[in-house]
Design a protein around this motif. Sequence first.
Motif, PDB file in Angstrom:
ATOM      1  N   MET A   1       0.834  -1.195   0.000  1.00  0.00           N
ATOM      2  CA  MET A   1       0.000   0.000   0.000  1.00  0.00           C
ATOM      3  C   MET A   1       0.872   1.249   0.000  1.00  0.00           C
ATOM      4  SD  MET A   1      -3.070  -0.837   2.660  1.00  0.00           S
ATOM      5  CE  MET A   1      -4.067  -2.311   2.495  1.00  0.00           C
ATOM      6  N   ASP A   2       0.315   2.276  -0.544  1.00  0.00           N
ATOM      7  CA  ASP A   2       1.029   3.549  -0.558  1.00  0.00           C
ATOM      8  C   ASP A   2       0.002   4.641  -0.268  1.00  0.00           C
ATOM      9  OD1 ASP A   2       2.484   5.787  -0.957  1.00  0.00           O
ATOM     10  OD2 ASP A   2       2.975   5.404  -3.056  1.00  0.00           O
ATOM     11  N   PHE A   3       0.122   5.270   0.902  1.00  0.00           N
ATOM     12  CA  PHE A   3      -0.863   6.276   1.310  1.00  0.00           C
ATOM     13  C   PHE A   3      -0.502   7.668   0.812  1.00  0.00           C
ATOM     14  CE2 PHE A   3      -3.944   4.329   4.244  1.00  0.00           C
ATOM     15  CZ  PHE A   3      -3.404   3.068   4.358  1.00  0.00           C
TER      16      PHE A   3
ATOM     17  N   HIS B   1      -7.967  13.286  19.204  1.00  0.00           N
ATOM     18  CA  HIS B   1      -6.913  13.209  18.191  1.00  0.00           C
ATOM     19  C   HIS B   1      -7.016  11.878  17.437  1.00  0.00           C
ATOM     20  CE1 HIS B   1      -2.844  13.149  16.443  1.00  0.00           C
ATOM     21  NE2 HIS B   1      -2.746  11.933  16.938  1.00  0.00           N
TER      22      HIS B   1
ATOM     23  N   VAL C   1      -7.628   9.201   7.848  1.00  0.00           N
ATOM     24  CA  VAL C   1      -7.258   7.995   7.097  1.00  0.00           C
ATOM     25  C   VAL C   1      -8.442   7.483   6.280  1.00  0.00           C
ATOM     26  CG1 VAL C   1      -6.437   5.622   7.291  1.00  0.00           C
ATOM     27  CG2 VAL C   1      -5.452   7.391   8.739  1.00  0.00           C
TER      28      VAL C   1
ATOM     29  N   MET D   1      -8.708   9.377   3.104  1.00  0.00           N
ATOM     30  CA  MET D   1      -7.812   8.892   2.050  1.00  0.00           C
ATOM     31  C   MET D   1      -8.332   7.601   1.440  1.00  0.00           C
ATOM     32  SD  MET D   1      -4.004   9.909   3.096  1.00  0.00           S
ATOM     33  CE  MET D   1      -3.878   9.172   4.659  1.00  0.00           C
TER      34      MET D   1
ATOM     35  N   TYR E   1      -3.150  -0.111   8.771  1.00  0.00           N
ATOM     36  CA  TYR E   1      -2.496  -0.103   7.456  1.00  0.00           C
ATOM     37  C   TYR E   1      -1.670   1.168   7.255  1.00  0.00           C
ATOM     38  CZ  TYR E   1      -5.696  -3.959   6.268  1.00  0.00           C
ATOM     39  OH  TYR E   1      -6.391  -5.133   6.242  1.00  0.00           O
ATOM     40  N   GLU E   2      -2.222   2.299   7.698  1.00  0.00           N
ATOM     41  CA  GLU E   2      -1.463   3.532   7.469  1.00  0.00           C
ATOM     42  C   GLU E   2      -0.233   3.606   8.369  1.00  0.00           C
ATOM     43  OE1 GLU E   2      -1.976   7.296   8.809  1.00  0.00           O
ATOM     44  OE2 GLU E   2      -1.654   8.302   6.899  1.00  0.00           O
TER      45      GLU E   2
ATOM     46  N   TRP F   1       2.483   1.613   6.883  1.00  0.00           N
ATOM     47  CA  TRP F   1       3.073   2.376   5.767  1.00  0.00           C
ATOM     48  C   TRP F   1       3.988   3.493   6.293  1.00  0.00           C
ATOM     49  CZ3 TRP F   1       2.122   7.591   4.628  1.00  0.00           C
ATOM     50  CH2 TRP F   1       2.684   8.039   3.425  1.00  0.00           C
ATOM     51  N   GLN F   2       3.526   4.170   7.340  1.00  0.00           N
ATOM     52  CA  GLN F   2       4.361   5.247   7.914  1.00  0.00           C
ATOM     53  C   GLN F   2       5.696   4.707   8.413  1.00  0.00           C
ATOM     54  OE1 GLN F   2       3.067   8.259  10.599  1.00  0.00           O
ATOM     55  NE2 GLN F   2       0.928   8.141   9.988  1.00  0.00           N
TER      56      GLN F   2
ATOM     57  N   GLN G   1       7.916   3.740   5.550  1.00  0.00           N
ATOM     58  CA  GLN G   1       8.441   4.917   4.855  1.00  0.00           C
ATOM     59  C   GLN G   1       9.283   5.799   5.777  1.00  0.00           C
ATOM     60  OE1 GLN G   1       7.808   5.657   1.460  1.00  0.00           O
ATOM     61  NE2 GLN G   1       7.105   3.533   1.520  1.00  0.00           N
TER      62      GLN G   1
ATOM     63  N   LYS H   1       8.404   7.687   8.271  1.00  0.00           N
ATOM     64  CA  LYS H   1       7.799   9.018   8.391  1.00  0.00           C
ATOM     65  C   LYS H   1       8.064   9.597   9.783  1.00  0.00           C
ATOM     66  CE  LYS H   1       5.778   9.346   4.409  1.00  0.00           C
ATOM     67  NZ  LYS H   1       6.098  10.414   3.476  1.00  0.00           N
TER      68      LYS H   1
ATOM     69  N   THR I   1       4.341   8.450  17.080  1.00  0.00           N
ATOM     70  CA  THR I   1       3.022   8.869  17.570  1.00  0.00           C
ATOM     71  C   THR I   1       1.944   7.939  17.025  1.00  0.00           C
ATOM     72  OG1 THR I   1       3.768  11.163  17.550  1.00  0.00           O
ATOM     73  CG2 THR I   1       1.399  10.807  17.683  1.00  0.00           C
TER      74      THR I   1
END
Lengths: 404, 373
Positions: free
Chosen positions: A1-3, A296, A304, A307, B293-294, B297-298, B301, B303, B308
């Motif tokens: 996956m690429d966000f 938060h 998310v 997206m 999932y994010e 990915w973070q 990558q 990030k 956090t």
Amino acid sequence: MDFEIRYTADQANFRKEVAAWLGDNCPPEVINSEWIHTPPAIYERQRELGRKLGAKGWLYPVAPTEYGGGGLDTDSARVIIEELGKLGLNLPPYYDSGGVLGSMAILVWGTEEQKQKFLPPIYKGEVRTWQLLTEPSAGSDLAGVSTSAVRDGDEYVITGQKIYIGSDNGAEGFWTIARTGDPKDRHKNLSWFWIGKGTPGLSWQPMRLLGDQDKNTVFLDDVRVPAIALVGGENNGWKVASTHLELEHGFRTDIGSTLNEHKTLDRLIKHCQETVIDGERLIDRPGIRDQLVRLHTHAEVARVWGMRNFWMASQRKQSYEGSQSSYASKTHRMAMTRLIAELAGPAGMMRNGPAPAAEGELALVAEGAIGSSHGGGTVDIQRVVMSRRLGIGRAEGQSGAKLA
Amino acid sequence: MNLDFTQEQDEIRDGIRKLLRGIADDALLIGLQGKETGYLPAIWGGLSEGGWHGVVIPEEFGGFGLGLGDSCVVFEEYGAGPLPHLYFTCAGVSPYFLMEAGTDAQKQRLLPSLADGTMRVTVAAAEVEASWTGAPVKTRLEEHDGRLLLSGEKMYVPDALGATHALVTAKTASGGTALVMVDLAAAGCARELLRSFSCWETRLAFDGVEVSADDVIGGIGADAAPAIARAISRAIPGLAAYQVGSSQSAYTLALEHSRTRIQFGQPVGRFQRVQDHIVELINHLDSARWLTYETIWQIEQDKAGSQTAIHTLKALVADSHWEACNASHEVHAGIGADMQYGLAKHTHLSHTLFHFLGSPSWHRDRVAVTLGW
């Protein structure tokens, strides 16, 4: 996956072009201007910017060029949206739900003649349109509208009343749904009409709603429209409305709106960092920190999901996700309102005086939360849509409405 | 942007799913509930044959060396059953503790045995008065007459009755934290299953258990605390995926039940009260799924905000897994409460994992700290 949205060199160049063009063409008084309660003088400048964007095909960038749209890909459209976002503006730079949602319905259901006639003025920014859907006796049950349209020669005569419409500063075009068939033929007795600027018999009265929103009650008294104003065929209006509502219920090909949750939260966090009550920064209180982190987390989920929805919409794979996001942001705003009161104290609900929290911005958000939990479909309607799409209690899930 | 899984990930999912269907079907997993341990040689051996215990272990140490996203595909399938958390802990937590804290020699010696399933290593950190992430542990590693002795008590240890070894945190004379590999068959080591609204949580007691210098991960005198913190962070995405897999099953059961259970002459899912539970269920599921999932990915990558994101994820998933199971129970009523139905094993897991690798409130505090509030 690429966000990550990755832009090509061409798109990066396009961004420069858009930024430079906005620098030359965006009136300074429009930057960061209000979307509602817009003073007429500012509104005129917003419209002026809209027409300029329209002339370049950037007002409705992905719409087909043959009808006056930009014919651009969604990534380029996002570049425009992001560059406008830097100026505190949306695309369009004024409230035009009827144009954004209604134009899709015409693209799907209109005849070639109707597309040629109705779409260019919207895409060029020459008309701003309101959607005349809800009635005093037909809210969530939109299919139960009682406004009637009766064929009379080459015209239809529309009579009825619509409510919670548009915003301030009026509109030049209108979409409406009216009953053309037998009241018993539910979902098969409705038709979708375009009502042009200045049509006799159409009038409106401003109404004040909770949260200082400007809406209108619209009266249709023997409003005569030509037969070409009927879109999608007689008694086929529910299907046309479904396309319209698919977008209203959260099918989005942009991700900008999902950042709103973080925007208010950031303001609240800043307030809690800067405000000392009883000798202690608000944010240093463990209970307050914990609640802010919970919000938060909600805001992160909203981001998310935004997206995800963008990705799915671009693949035409979205089903329940739009309503899910809509539901989440509506309930999130309500939770935020509660927290503003809890954390910022009475100052959180003040718009003036010596110490309104965050210059009154939090109070504005709080005031608007209840109203926005109903607009475009209630929290409960979002749940109903989700249930049907997921196929809860049904053999299978229902598919979404037809989109172009 | 591309939010599809890679073809390789789809193949990995197919592989583990097919295997688990054969060696750990629903009836078998339902039958495991209430047993002393979730360890079953037939399941363990089947996973060993495919090398699945070593998905996160680098190839040089005998593992698959899968990337983070690929290994999380595996753990999501672990959660679908769910496989008892011993299997996840051995494959998705302990290896990170060794990789982060171990010397090269220890990694060479131990990791291949984890990867091939010879060692089943659980992790023992919490105590009666110390949380997973707290420093003040009372368990002590001390030298007496040239012998290294471990004394103390560990709580809420994942399935120590099914494990061969435990990685145990202890204080040393210098005040630092040691991480010790303990053979659970050693003299002076007692294990006890705790009765709880969770599954296979155990108590470990060490009464002067003798360990060797080689068993002290990172070597004697090294403070393992920073390595442990890093290991916990590395294990959280896999834990989240494991819980997403379990939440998905709680959802699937509820959806199916809404279609097949007839009351008042119609499927119960036609009632909006019931629909609302399932809507809340999928909201919790999708919150956890997409944040997982994010975050993966973070991390992949590198990030800036990924630390956090990790704390946010653990706090969110603990909640959402719990709530997803609760919502599924509301849909099922008595049927879901029947231990033979298959929902309860997810519910127990959601409770078991709530505080695992740090409590939600601790992780929420870390969110605030890492955001610089």
